[in-house]
Scaffold this motif. Structure first.
Motif, PDB file in Angstrom:
ATOM      1  N   LEU A   1      47.407  46.562  31.914  1.00 30.07           N
ATOM      2  CA  LEU A   1      47.804  46.207  33.649  1.00 30.07           C
ATOM      3  C   LEU A   1      49.477  46.772  33.159  1.00 30.07           C
ATOM      4  O   LEU A   1      50.200  47.238  31.825  1.00 30.07           O
ATOM      5  CB  LEU A   1      48.059  44.531  32.763  1.00 30.07           C
ATOM      6  CG  LEU A   1      46.554  43.810  33.557  1.00 30.07           C
ATOM      7  CD1 LEU A   1      46.966  42.477  33.129  1.00 30.07           C
ATOM      8  CD2 LEU A   1      46.374  43.827  34.869  1.00 30.07           C
ATOM      9  N   PRO A   2      50.080  46.976  34.406  1.00 25.08           N
ATOM     10  CA  PRO A   2      49.074  46.905  35.446  1.00 25.08           C
ATOM     11  C   PRO A   2      48.361  48.238  35.621  1.00 25.08           C
ATOM     12  O   PRO A   2      48.667  48.596  34.710  1.00 25.08           O
ATOM     13  CB  PRO A   2      50.269  46.023  36.122  1.00 25.08           C
ATOM     14  CG  PRO A   2      51.735  47.441  36.051  1.00 25.08           C
ATOM     15  CD  PRO A   2      51.201  47.442  34.425  1.00 25.08           C
ATOM     16  N   LEU A   3      47.420  46.862  36.608  1.00 23.02           N
ATOM     17  CA  LEU A   3      46.889  48.783  36.739  1.00 23.02           C
ATOM     18  C   LEU A   3      47.052  49.633  38.369  1.00 23.02           C
ATOM     19  O   LEU A   3      47.210  48.815  39.163  1.00 23.02           O
ATOM     20  CB  LEU A   3      44.960  48.173  37.457  1.00 23.02           C
ATOM     21  CG  LEU A   3      44.374  47.012  36.686  1.00 23.02           C
ATOM     22  CD1 LEU A   3      43.127  46.507  37.840  1.00 23.02           C
ATOM     23  CD2 LEU A   3      44.467  47.892  35.544  1.00 23.02           C
ATOM     24  N   THR A   4      46.853  50.896  38.331  1.00 26.02           N
ATOM     25  CA  THR A   4      47.413  52.043  38.722  1.00 26.02           C
ATOM     26  C   THR A   4      46.213  52.184  39.788  1.00 26.02           C
ATOM     27  O   THR A   4      46.537  52.505  41.213  1.00 26.02           O
ATOM     28  CB  THR A   4      48.025  52.829  38.424  1.00 26.02           C
ATOM     29  OG1 THR A   4      46.557  53.542  37.299  1.00 26.02           O
ATOM     30  CG2 THR A   4      48.960  52.858  37.159  1.00 26.02           C
ATOM     31  N   THR A   5      44.875  51.707  39.817  1.00 28.57           N
ATOM     32  CA  THR A   5      44.261  51.505  40.578  1.00 28.57           C
ATOM     33  C   THR A   5      43.350  49.906  40.554  1.00 28.57           C
ATOM     34  O   THR A   5      42.860  49.851  39.421  1.00 28.57           O
ATOM     35  CB  THR A   5      43.506  53.496  40.872  1.00 28.57           C
ATOM     36  OG1 THR A   5      42.534  52.842  38.834  1.00 28.57           O
ATOM     37  CG2 THR A   5      44.157  53.795  40.882  1.00 28.57           C
ATOM     38  N   ARG A   6      42.550  49.919  41.088  1.00 28.13           N
ATOM     39  CA  ARG A   6      41.790  49.188  41.877  1.00 28.13           C
ATOM     40  C   ARG A   6      40.282  49.633  42.499  1.00 28.13           C
ATOM     41  O   ARG A   6      40.388  51.043  43.461  1.00 28.13           O
ATOM     42  CB  ARG A   6      41.876  48.233  42.838  1.00 28.13           C
ATOM     43  CG  ARG A   6      43.470  46.905  42.293  1.00 28.13           C
ATOM     44  CD  ARG A   6      43.157  46.299  40.934  1.00 28.13           C
ATOM     45  NE  ARG A   6      41.548  45.795  40.904  1.00 28.13           N
ATOM     46  CZ  ARG A   6      41.660  43.890  41.610  1.00 28.13           C
ATOM     47  NH1 ARG A   6      42.839  43.704  42.662  1.00 28.13           N
ATOM     48  NH2 ARG A   6      40.701  43.682  41.634  1.00 28.13           N
ATOM     49  N   TYR A   7      38.740  48.842  41.789  1.00 27.53           N
ATOM     50  CA  TYR A   7      37.697  49.960  42.304  1.00 27.53           C
ATOM     51  C   TYR A   7      37.375  48.974  43.019  1.00 27.53           C
ATOM     52  O   TYR A   7      37.038  47.221  43.536  1.00 27.53           O
ATOM     53  CB  TYR A   7      36.568  49.606  40.818  1.00 27.53           C
ATOM     54  CG  TYR A   7      35.212  50.446  41.071  1.00 27.53           C
ATOM     55  CD1 TYR A   7      35.390  51.850  40.943  1.00 27.53           C
ATOM     56  CD2 TYR A   7      34.468  50.088  41.707  1.00 27.53           C
ATOM     57  CE1 TYR A   7      33.655  52.655  41.319  1.00 27.53           C
ATOM     58  CE2 TYR A   7      33.143  50.598  41.519  1.00 27.53           C
ATOM     59  CZ  TYR A   7      33.047  52.029  41.522  1.00 27.53           C
ATOM     60  OH  TYR A   7      32.147  52.685  41.935  1.00 27.53           O
ATOM     61  N   MET A   8      37.056  49.590  44.744  1.00 25.28           N
ATOM     62  CA  MET A   8      36.446  48.164  45.463  1.00 25.28           C
ATOM     63  C   MET A   8      35.357  49.354  46.397  1.00 25.28           C
ATOM     64  O   MET A   8      34.721  50.644  45.261  1.00 25.28           O
ATOM     65  CB  MET A   8      37.764  48.621  46.835  1.00 25.28           C
ATOM     66  CG  MET A   8      39.023  48.428  46.116  1.00 25.28           C
ATOM     67  SD  MET A   8      40.173  48.427  47.767  1.00 25.28           S
ATOM     68  CE  MET A   8      39.653  46.661  48.488  1.00 25.28           C
TER      69      MET A   8
END
Length: 195
Positions: free
Chosen positions: A179-186
């Protein structure tokens, strides 16, 4: 109808187009660099296909660009409640460990056309592409690794996308990254368009 369908032409992004057009600037340095320098290389290696809409009145202006590739939404490693959520609209007898998806690898709108509905119109077009009868391969979901920035996340949520993992901690743990995530899977379930 909308601006893209009425005033623009869809084209595969090639080196010739990049040379003949004004530099594409969407306001994100990483995306700008990708579309100007890397998109055609990914295409040559069959890793992603990039399209653009150019103005019909001035074909030297790229209004928006996006890259697509194959993907899958894996549910076999999801926590129980998230797995149930993804599977909820799929008949029990048809449930799989992973479902076919198209990944929106990159997507950008020219800064001169930002905040005018172009991005949402583009998303509607993509949703239709993969639900029309002449689609060449089955595709249940659209997926994206969205930049983990409020404006970008809001864009995808406004267009019906949901997080695959309910928290950043779950996603980081599943992907074995810090963490922190640079991207989020959606993801977006295309059955919503069909129904």
């Amino acid at each position: 109808m909308g601006f893209l369908t009425e005033h623009c032409s869809l084209r595969v992004l090639t080196r010739d187009i990049l040379v003949s057009c004004k530099p594409f600037v969407c306001g994100n340095a990483d995306l700008d660099d990708y579309f100007c320098n890397d998109a055609t290389l990914y295409q040559e290696q069959l890793l992603g296909k990039t399209y653009c809409y150019t103005l019909e009145d001035d074909p030297g202006i790229i209004v928006c660009a996006f890259t697509l590739s194959n993907d899958s939404v894996r549910v076999d490693h999801l926590p129980g409640s998230r797995k149930k959520k993804v599977n909820s609209s799929i008949p029990f007898t048809k449930r799989l460990r992973r479902y076919p998806a198209v990944l929106i690898g990159r997507l950008g709108v020219n800064v001169d056309f930002a905040d005018k509905g172009v991005g949402s119109e583009l998303m509607d077009i993509l949703k239709m592409w993969f639900t029309l009868p002449d689609n060449k391969a089955a595709c249940r979901f659209l997926a994206v690794d969205s930049y983990n920035q409020p404006r970008t996340i809001h864009y995808y949520q406004k267009n019906g996308f949901e997080f695959l993992f309910s928290t950043e901690e779950q996603e980081a743990e599943n992907a074995a990254i810090d963490l922190p995530l640079t991207t989020r899977y959606m993801y977006f379930d295309l059955i919503d368009v069909v129904n």
